[in-house]
Design a protein around this motif. Sequence first.
Motif, short mmCIF file in Angstrom:
data_model
loop_
_atom_site.label_atom_id
_atom_site.label_comp_id
_atom_site.label_asym_id
_atom_site.label_seq_id
_atom_site.Cartn_x
_atom_site.Cartn_y
_atom_site.Cartn_z
N TYR A 1 2.89 3.14 -5.79
CA TYR A 1 3.49 2.25 -5.44
C TYR A 1 2.41 1.25 -5.44
CZ TYR A 1 5.24 -1.16 -1.81
OH TYR A 1 5.46 -2.23 -1.24
N LEU A 2 1.26 1.43 -5.07
CA LEU A 2 0.37 0.38 -4.92
C LEU A 2 0.30 -0.15 -6.54
CD1 LEU A 2 -2.45 1.42 -2.55
CD2 LEU A 2 -0.62 -0.30 -2.51
N THR A 3 -0.04 0.74 -7.60
CA THR A 3 -0.26 0.25 -8.95
C THR A 3 0.99 -0.41 -9.36
OG1 THR A 3 0.57 2.37 -9.71
CG2 THR A 3 -1.80 2.08 -9.52
N GLY A 4 2.28 -0.22 -9.09
CA GLY A 4 3.52 -0.81 -9.15
C GLY A 4 3.31 -2.20 -8.93
N THR A 5 3.04 -2.11 -7.43
CA THR A 5 3.29 -3.48 -6.86
C THR A 5 2.12 -4.31 -7.54
OG1 THR A 5 3.68 -2.20 -4.71
CG2 THR A 5 2.96 -4.54 -4.45
N ALA A 6 0.93 -3.92 -7.62
CA ALA A 6 -0.06 -4.71 -8.55
C ALA A 6 0.49 -5.44 -9.62
CB ALA A 6 -1.23 -4.00 -8.57
N LEU A 7 0.78 -4.59 -10.49
CA LEU A 7 1.61 -5.04 -11.76
C LEU A 7 2.64 -6.05 -11.60
CD1 LEU A 7 1.61 -4.69 -14.87
CD2 LEU A 7 3.16 -2.70 -14.59
N LEU B 1 -6.41 0.75 -3.46
CA LEU B 1 -5.88 1.76 -4.42
C LEU B 1 -7.15 2.78 -4.81
CD1 LEU B 1 -3.79 2.60 -6.39
CD2 LEU B 1 -4.65 0.93 -8.30
N TYR B 2 -8.30 2.20 -4.80
CA TYR B 2 -9.52 3.09 -4.90
C TYR B 2 -9.57 4.07 -3.98
CZ TYR B 2 -14.35 4.94 -5.48
OH TYR B 2 -15.20 5.40 -5.61
N ALA B 3 -9.38 3.81 -2.56
CA ALA B 3 -9.37 4.49 -1.39
C ALA B 3 -8.51 5.67 -1.59
CB ALA B 3 -9.27 3.70 -0.29
#
Length: 704
Positions: free
Chosen positions: A327-333, A183-185
């Motif tokens: 998408y990545l933040t939603g998937t992480a949550l 996510l940082y990248a």
Amino acid sequence: MSHTPTATGRRFHARNLRVAQKLQAILLIPVLVALVLGGVRVKRSVDTWQTAKDAVRVAELVQAANTYASDAINERDVSVIPLVKGERDSDTVAKARQITDQDAKRFDEAVARMPRTASLERRVQLVRAGEKRLAAVRANAFTANLTGVQTEESYHAVQHPLMEISNELGFGISSQATFGRTLYAISLTQAAESLIRAIGTHLLVEDRSKLAPGELQSQLASFSSYVYLEQVALQEYAGFAGTDDVARLRKALANAEVKGRQQIAEARTQAEAAGRTFVPPPRLDTMTSAIASGATATQLTERGITPATFFAASTLSFDAYRSVEVYLTGTALSEAHDIADDARNDAIVNAALVLTSILVAFLLANWVARTMSTSMRRLSTSAHAIAAQRLPARLTQLTRTIPGRVDSDVEPIPITTTDEIGEVARAFDHVHREAVRLAAQQALLRANINTILGNLARRSQPLIERQLAMISDLEGREADPDQLEYLFHLDHLATRVRRNGENLLVLSGENPAQQWDQPMPLVDVVRAAVSEVEQYERIQLSGIPEAQIDGRAINDLVHLLAELLENAAAFSSPHVPVHITAARLPDGRTILEIHDQGIGLPHDELADINRILADPPTVDAALSQRMGLFVVGRLADRHGIRVQLRPSHEQQGTTALVMLPRTITHRPAKEEPDADTMALVAFVDSSFTKNAPHTNETWDNRPS
């Protein structure tokens, strides 16, 4: 020589434990082991649940932070053209800043819920430091106070700390460890693209002739460095991201190219409809290279590179990166929520299994113990009931049974088994039966003794009466004072002998042979009792009220008072008087007080005597020293009279209180008593406590 174990040693011996306790002791070790292991497992599940909940809050914080960061740099990008043109009140700028401020509030709410770890606190402090500079950046953007590159890079103070919070993803959960770097990248790629968009648009809009010396070179250098940074960030993303995430980014960029071609087609159609010459813009990477080469705005326009075309193409890439980031933040949550739910369910299931296992073990142990110890508890309960209730009640009944009517049958313990417990029950029934039989024999013996005592007393009574008659006849014919005094002494001795005979009748349970059929004044009853005392001349009467004593109680009351007066005179100095006073209570009762100035009685001895007076026990040899008081108790119980001894209110001596009930006293009618009088009655009742030793303090402080 054998040694008997002490009571303490026997009490704590393992063989003395109950059956239920032994069974529970057998199951104690495995249950404790299961409890410890289950507790460890439950604690581990609870800790995992708590860690997962913290991960959810961290994921919510990262999601809010990335949204905040994206909208903050987007605010910078969309504000470039209006601010460079001097349109500082543009609706586009106001709307972009409003969206950023709303994101800041949502970020604050996520911060309030986040786990309080040192790393998160440090990162939030960096965000707060950047937020403090945001107002000044907005006010001075693209002015002499803040040049173009400075304006564009100043948003980095807010965006970069927000972006770095992504590194905290996967807090305590190893399965999400790569999410943070991935996510940082992508966030770094998006930030680099945003700076390329902002600086490139600025270069295309700004009149380069108005730029300060060296500023154009600074902007071109920054533009080229961010183009390079974007490529580095994309490579880092490809290194951390999985195959699906890399494919997802490629698909997003491909969609962006498709949308770009659609936008170019629409622009060509519009230009042809308007009769304008349309120069199609090149690909985004070509436009980027052309701007980085330092070509002028005119040269770039000739190639179809305008602020609008460049901003639109860069925005498509920016949105593609942002879609992957979202998408990545939603998937992480989502995964954090799934892990938290699984951990919660696991904790609940583990706790339920542990508690159920322990409960089943205890229920099984209790069921086995109950099936084995039911007969034992029944035997123990029956034995205690016999020892504490049935046997004492039967013995009391036998002590009052008429000779010849004694029943020694007992109710057996309700255990019909033939095992060892049944044998113990039958043995206890035998002991119970023998105890009742012995008590019946003693009751019969006691009844026979009472009969003998009564017969002896009845035989001696006529002789004593004849002796008293002869002495009275001699007294009537004697003229010599010395001889007459001697006859008086003989008369009193004979009277005391007659009272002793009457004592035997009382002890044997016999009622007096003769009773008065008419009431007698209380003062005459008291005088009759005084006349039976050897030292009658020491007894002084005072305050005797006008009350009548029922004829059925006269003889017993005379006997009772004579015994008390005899004791008072015998146990006090022959040189001091014995006082007897009386008072009539408003409720019809009469109380008499006999005061002596003897040596008095100890507190414990007074308590024992009052218990005998209140509830006379069975006659035995132990009562021979207090036979007179026992007779007083029997006579008082016969007529409901209450007798009590107390320390005298003088420095020494004893006071005997005799409360005559309304059933044996008669007095003239009187008006309704007042409140003070009823208070006195209540005080007398409360102070006349049955079986309790008393001091003179309460009685002497009675109402006057």
